[in-house]
Design a protein around this motif. Structure first.
Motif, short mmCIF file in Angstrom:
data_model
loop_
_atom_site.label_atom_id
_atom_site.label_comp_id
_atom_site.label_asym_id
_atom_site.label_seq_id
_atom_site.Cartn_x
_atom_site.Cartn_y
_atom_site.Cartn_z
N PRO A 134 3.78 13.20 -14.43
CA PRO A 134 2.83 14.16 -13.87
C PRO A 134 2.30 13.70 -12.51
CG PRO A 134 1.80 12.88 -15.61
CD PRO A 134 3.26 12.54 -15.64
N PRO A 135 2.24 14.58 -11.53
CA PRO A 135 1.66 14.20 -10.24
C PRO A 135 0.16 14.00 -10.38
CG PRO A 135 2.06 16.56 -10.30
CD PRO A 135 2.66 15.99 -11.56
N PRO A 136 -0.43 13.17 -9.53
CA PRO A 136 -1.87 12.96 -9.62
C PRO A 136 -2.63 14.23 -9.22
CG PRO A 136 -1.00 11.90 -7.67
CD PRO A 136 0.18 12.38 -8.45
N PRO A 137 -3.82 14.43 -9.75
CA PRO A 137 -4.62 15.61 -9.39
C PRO A 137 -4.99 15.65 -7.92
CG PRO A 137 -5.49 14.56 -11.37
CD PRO A 137 -4.48 13.63 -10.80
N LYS A 138 -5.09 14.49 -7.28
CA LYS A 138 -5.43 14.39 -5.87
C LYS A 138 -4.48 13.38 -5.20
CE LYS A 138 -9.12 17.05 -5.80
NZ LYS A 138 -9.26 18.25 -4.92
N PRO A 139 -4.28 13.49 -3.89
CA PRO A 139 -3.49 12.46 -3.19
C PRO A 139 -4.13 11.10 -3.38
CG PRO A 139 -3.89 14.36 -1.76
CD PRO A 139 -4.76 14.55 -2.98
N LEU A 140 -3.29 10.08 -3.45
CA LEU A 140 -3.77 8.73 -3.72
C LEU A 140 -3.29 7.74 -2.68
CD1 LEU A 140 -2.95 8.43 -7.55
CD2 LEU A 140 -5.13 9.09 -6.53
N LEU A 141 -4.09 6.72 -2.46
CA LEU A 141 -3.67 5.51 -1.78
C LEU A 141 -3.81 4.39 -2.80
CD1 LEU A 141 -2.85 3.88 0.74
CD2 LEU A 141 -5.27 3.72 1.33
N ALA B 140 -7.13 4.71 -4.88
CA ALA B 140 -8.15 5.39 -4.08
C ALA B 140 -7.72 6.84 -3.83
CB ALA B 140 -8.34 4.66 -2.75
N PRO B 141 -8.33 7.81 -4.50
CA PRO B 141 -7.97 9.21 -4.28
C PRO B 141 -8.63 9.78 -3.04
CG PRO B 141 -9.70 9.06 -5.93
CD PRO B 141 -9.32 7.64 -5.57
N LEU C 98 0.86 -1.18 0.00
CA LEU C 98 0.00 0.00 0.00
C LEU C 98 0.90 1.23 0.00
CD1 LEU C 98 -2.65 -0.96 2.71
CD2 LEU C 98 -2.86 -1.19 0.24
N GLN C 99 0.66 2.13 -0.94
CA GLN C 99 1.48 3.33 -1.04
C GLN C 99 0.60 4.56 -1.14
OE1 GLN C 99 3.98 2.42 -4.46
NE2 GLN C 99 5.64 1.78 -3.12
N TYR D 247 -18.82 9.99 1.93
CA TYR D 247 -19.03 11.34 2.45
C TYR D 247 -18.31 11.53 3.78
CZ TYR D 247 -21.73 15.48 3.91
OH TYR D 247 -22.11 16.74 4.32
N LEU D 248 -17.48 12.58 3.87
CA LEU D 248 -16.74 12.97 5.07
C LEU D 248 -15.64 11.99 5.45
CD1 LEU D 248 -19.63 14.21 7.42
CD2 LEU D 248 -18.04 15.63 6.12
N LEU D 249 -15.35 11.01 4.60
CA LEU D 249 -14.40 9.96 4.96
C LEU D 249 -13.04 10.18 4.32
CD1 LEU D 249 -16.75 6.86 4.69
CD2 LEU D 249 -16.24 8.26 6.70
N SER D 250 -12.06 9.43 4.81
CA SER D 250 -10.70 9.45 4.28
C SER D 250 -10.45 8.19 3.47
CB SER D 250 -9.70 9.54 5.42
OG SER D 250 -8.38 9.26 4.98
N ASN D 251 -9.65 8.30 2.42
CA ASN D 251 -9.29 7.10 1.65
C ASN D 251 -8.53 6.10 2.50
OD1 ASN D 251 -6.89 8.57 1.79
ND2 ASN D 251 -6.48 8.51 -0.41
#
Length: 326
Positions: free
Chosen positions: A53-60, A103-104, A25-26, A80-84
């Motif tokens: 290119p970096p991703p548009p959003k942080p990813l898991l 998973a962004p 998992l990264q 909704y309201l959750l974290s990846n």
């Protein structure tokens, strides 16, 4: 979809267990990079290589590690309201069966309108072709011709009617306890449900996973997490063939998350929704049925999905509803 369930007995594969592949998992941010871990499931942070290119959003990203192969890709959208990060155990389960799960983190400040999330999802999808491969372990390839979209809760609304164009085509859509608002007539913009039977024109297989306790209030101060009238039942009613529908009887809207979700938001996941006795069985079921569905419609192996329908494969939970429109 046609196949024999006997192949499951011969292979011994159980989609509800973590099997076969070691998984790494990264998290993909903008500052650090580390190599694929050795023989253990782990978490690390990486920086996209120069000129990538970096991703548009942080990813898991969860991916098979220490192996050689080409694997289908799932884009998993948090609720909704959750974290990846709350989905790390679910991601690990799915990836262990030979899938790359991206998973962004779609937002840090939530808005009632989900239009920005739809645009971000499209941007991430477009980024995959150029940006994903350099982040994978050596000898691991992403098969972007086999791409599935998976969304939980509000993001279970899927592509929506106001779909933003993407350079890649999704081949399957999965809604994990999808929700379209607070109540009938109080849908989150842009609304998806039309309340017209079989009105979705998605041109791909769809699976809807529902929670039996999602429409039950935890306490009188808050509405249920998946209110009747805007939940999984309504989504499936608007699906056409090919579509699958499973409802877990004694589990709630957030029971597929990690056992330990941290922070203020993480603590809230234990008290806002009606929950089952433990998250582990529901998480195993969601991971397993996602694997079975993707194997059926992206890899041509329907044996696991048919075994679930026919009761051949032992489930970690009791199902309240099983429907397949084939």
């Amino acid at each position: 979809m046609s196949s024999s369930t006997s192949s499951i007995a011969r292979s011994g594969t159980n989609v509800f267990e973590i099997v076969k592949y070691n998984v790494v998992l990264q998290t993909v941010e903008a500052a650090r990079r580390s190599a694929c871990s050795s023989k253990t499931k782990s978490s690390s942070s990486i920086l996209p290589p120069p000129n990538n290119p970096p991703p548009p959003k942080p990813l898991l990203i969860g991916m098979p590690c220490e192996t050689t192969g080409e694997f289908p890709v799932l884009l998993l959208l948090h609720g909704y309201l959750l974290s990846n990060s709350f989905y790390s155990q679910l991601i690990n389960h799915i990836a262990s069966h030979g899938f790359i799960v991206t998973a962004p983190q779609l937002y840090t400040i939530v808005r009632p309108d989900s239009s920005d999330e739809i645009k971000s999802t499209a941007a991430i999808t477009n980024w995959l072709s150029e940006g994903l491969h350099p982040l994978l372990p050596p000898h691991v390839q992403a098969n972007l011709s086999k791409l599935a979209l998976v969304g939980h809760s509000r993001r279970g609304k899927g592509k929506g009617k106001e779909e933003t164009s993407t350079s890649l085509k999704f081949s399957a859509l999965i809604g994990i306890d999808p929700v379209d608002g607070m109540d009938t007539g109080k849908q989150t913009p842009p609304p998806v449900l039309t309340y017209v039977l079989q009105s979705f024109h998605l041109e791909m297989p769809v699976m809807v996973i529902g929670s039996g306790l999602g429409e039950v209030k935890r306490n009188p101060l808050f509405p249920p997490c998946a209110p009747k009238g805007v939940n999984h039942e309504d989504f499936f009613n608007e699906c056409r063939k090919l579509a699958c529908y499973f409802v877990a009887k004694d589990y709630g809207h957030l029971d597929m998350l990690d056992d330990d979700t941290k922070g203020i938001t993480g603590k809230a996941t234990y008290c806002l929704c009606k929950n089952g006795k433990s998250r582990e069985p529901m998480r195993r079921f969601v991971g397993g049925v996602v694997v079975a569905f993707i194997k059926a419609y992206l890899e041509g192996d329907s044996s696991h999905l048919l075994a679930i329908r026919e009761g051949v494969e032992t489930l970690p939970i009791e199902l309240q509803i099983v429907k397949l429109l084939l």
